[in-house]
Design a protein around this motif. Structure first.
Motif, PDB file in Angstrom:
ATOM      1  N   ALA A   5      44.692  10.204 -12.427  1.00  0.00           N
ATOM      2  CA  ALA A   5      43.813  10.279 -11.186  1.00  0.00           C
ATOM      3  C   ALA A   5      45.174   9.355 -10.301  1.00  0.00           C
ATOM      4  N   ASP A   6      44.436   7.781 -11.425  1.00  0.00           N
ATOM      5  CA  ASP A   6      45.001   6.526 -11.634  1.00  0.00           C
ATOM      6  C   ASP A   6      46.298   6.399 -11.056  1.00  0.00           C
ATOM      7  N   TRP A   7      47.307   7.231 -12.143  1.00  0.00           N
ATOM      8  CA  TRP A   7      48.454   7.591 -12.166  1.00  0.00           C
ATOM      9  C   TRP A   7      49.164   8.630 -10.701  1.00  0.00           C
ATOM     10  N   ASP A   8      47.923   9.826 -10.213  1.00  0.00           N
ATOM     11  CA  ASP A   8      48.322  10.760  -8.883  1.00  0.00           C
ATOM     12  C   ASP A   8      48.374   9.807  -8.092  1.00  0.00           C
ATOM     13  N   ASN A   9      47.552   8.709  -7.864  1.00  0.00           N
ATOM     14  CA  ASN A   9      47.007   7.940  -6.313  1.00  0.00           C
ATOM     15  C   ASN A   9      48.980   6.995  -6.758  1.00  0.00           C
ATOM     16  N   LEU A  10      49.306   6.152  -7.462  1.00  0.00           N
ATOM     17  CA  LEU A  10      50.190   5.429  -7.921  1.00  0.00           C
ATOM     18  C   LEU A  10      51.546   6.381  -7.546  1.00  0.00           C
ATOM     19  N   MET A  11      52.042   8.123  -8.124  1.00  0.00           N
ATOM     20  CA  MET A  11      52.502   8.692  -7.616  1.00  0.00           C
ATOM     21  C   MET A  11      53.325   8.962  -6.272  1.00  0.00           C
ATOM     22  N   ASN A  12      51.139   9.202  -5.705  1.00  0.00           N
ATOM     23  CA  ASN A  12      51.511   9.198  -4.361  1.00  0.00           C
ATOM     24  C   ASN A  12      52.383   8.015  -3.664  1.00  0.00           C
ATOM     25  N   ALA A  13      52.136   6.957  -3.790  1.00  0.00           N
ATOM     26  CA  ALA A  13      52.098   5.704  -3.325  1.00  0.00           C
ATOM     27  C   ALA A  13      54.276   5.370  -3.360  1.00  0.00           C
ATOM     28  N   ALA A  14      54.615   6.581  -4.485  1.00  0.00           N
ATOM     29  CA  ALA A  14      55.580   5.486  -4.570  1.00  0.00           C
ATOM     30  C   ALA A  14      56.652   7.286  -3.499  1.00  0.00           C
ATOM     31  N   LEU A  15      55.462   8.335  -4.014  1.00  0.00           N
ATOM     32  CA  LEU A  15      56.592   9.408  -2.898  1.00  0.00           C
ATOM     33  C   LEU A  15      56.828   9.134  -1.007  1.00  0.00           C
ATOM     34  N   ILE A  16      55.335   8.253  -1.184  1.00  0.00           N
ATOM     35  CA  ILE A  16      55.589   8.394   0.195  1.00  0.00           C
ATOM     36  C   ILE A  16      56.653   6.803   0.691  1.00  0.00           C
ATOM     37  N   HIS A  17      56.937   6.133  -0.379  1.00  0.00           N
ATOM     38  CA  HIS A  17      57.740   5.099  -0.389  1.00  0.00           C
ATOM     39  C   HIS A  17      59.134   5.735  -0.231  1.00  0.00           C
ATOM     40  N   ALA A  18      59.358   6.574  -1.200  1.00  0.00           N
ATOM     41  CA  ALA A  18      60.663   7.340  -1.439  1.00  0.00           C
ATOM     42  C   ALA A  18      61.027   8.200   0.040  1.00  0.00           C
ATOM     43  N   THR A  19      59.990   8.411   0.445  1.00  0.00           N
ATOM     44  CA  THR A  19      60.841   9.145   1.734  1.00  0.00           C
ATOM     45  C   THR A  19      60.281   9.404   3.093  1.00  0.00           C
ATOM     46  N   SER A  20      59.548   8.108   3.065  1.00  0.00           N
ATOM     47  CA  SER A  20      59.211   7.593   4.588  1.00  0.00           C
ATOM     48  C   SER A  20      60.331   7.127   5.248  1.00  0.00           C
ATOM     49  N   GLY A  21      61.847   7.130   5.462  1.00  0.00           N
ATOM     50  CA  GLY A  21      63.071   6.541   5.612  1.00  0.00           C
ATOM     51  C   GLY A  21      63.327   5.346   5.971  1.00  0.00           C
ATOM     52  N   VAL A  22      62.425   4.205   5.248  1.00  0.00           N
ATOM     53  CA  VAL A  22      62.432   3.104   5.558  1.00  0.00           C
ATOM     54  C   VAL A  22      63.630   2.215   4.351  1.00  0.00           C
ATOM     55  N   PRO A  23      64.981   2.023   5.664  1.00  0.00           N
ATOM     56  CA  PRO A  23      65.784   1.900   4.930  1.00  0.00           C
ATOM     57  C   PRO A  23      65.304   1.158   3.247  1.00  0.00           C
ATOM     58  N   ALA A  24      66.678   1.303   2.192  1.00  0.00           N
ATOM     59  CA  ALA A  24      66.085   0.207   1.230  1.00  0.00           C
ATOM     60  C   ALA A  24      66.493  -0.689   1.219  1.00  0.00           C
ATOM     61  N   ILE A  25      65.746  -1.338   0.268  1.00  0.00           N
ATOM     62  CA  ILE A  25      65.884  -3.025  -0.278  1.00  0.00           C
ATOM     63  C   ILE A  25      66.788  -3.075  -0.619  1.00  0.00           C
ATOM     64  N   SER A  26      67.904  -4.609   0.211  1.00  0.00           N
ATOM     65  CA  SER A  26      69.155  -4.879  -0.845  1.00  0.00           C
ATOM     66  C   SER A  26      68.934  -5.120  -1.608  1.00  0.00           C
ATOM     67  N   PRO A  27      69.779  -4.438  -2.671  1.00  0.00           N
ATOM     68  CA  PRO A  27      70.489  -4.157  -4.136  1.00  0.00           C
ATOM     69  C   PRO A  27      70.057  -6.009  -4.932  1.00  0.00           C
TER      70      PRO A  27
END
Length: 69
Positions: A43-65
Motif C-alpha cells: 500500500a505504501d508503494w502504491d501511494n508513492l506510485m500514484n504520486a509519481a504518476l500524478i507528477h508525470a502526467t500533470s503537465g508541469v514542465p520538467a525541472i531543469s537538468p
C-alpha cells in the motif's frame, strides 16, 4: 485492539509505457534508501506510485537538468 499483519515488499519498478520525467526517475531510484523504506508495504508503494504518476502526467514542465532536486 485489532493488530493487522504488516507485509513488506521490495520496491517495484516504474511501469513501462510512460515517458517518465528525469526528476521522477531520480526520486524513485532514491526512495529505497529512505529511512524506514525497508518496512514499507504494498500500500505504501502504491501511494508513492500514484504520486509519481500524478507528477508525470500533470503537465508541469520538467525541472531543469541543472537543478539538483
Amino acid at each position: 485492539m485489532i493488530q493487522l499483519a504488516k507485509t513488506t515488499i521490495t520496491q517495484p519498478q516504474l511501469p513501462d509505457g510512460i515517458e517518465w520525467p528525469e526528476a521522477n526517475v531520480r526520486w524513485w531510484e532514491h526512495l529505497a534508501s529512505t529511512p524506514g523504506a525497508d518496512s514499507w508495504t504494498e500500500a505504501d508503494w502504491d501511494n508513492l506510485m500514484n504520486a509519481a504518476l500524478i507528477h508525470a502526467t500533470s503537465g508541469v514542465p520538467a525541472i531543469s537538468p541543472a537543478c539538483p532536486y
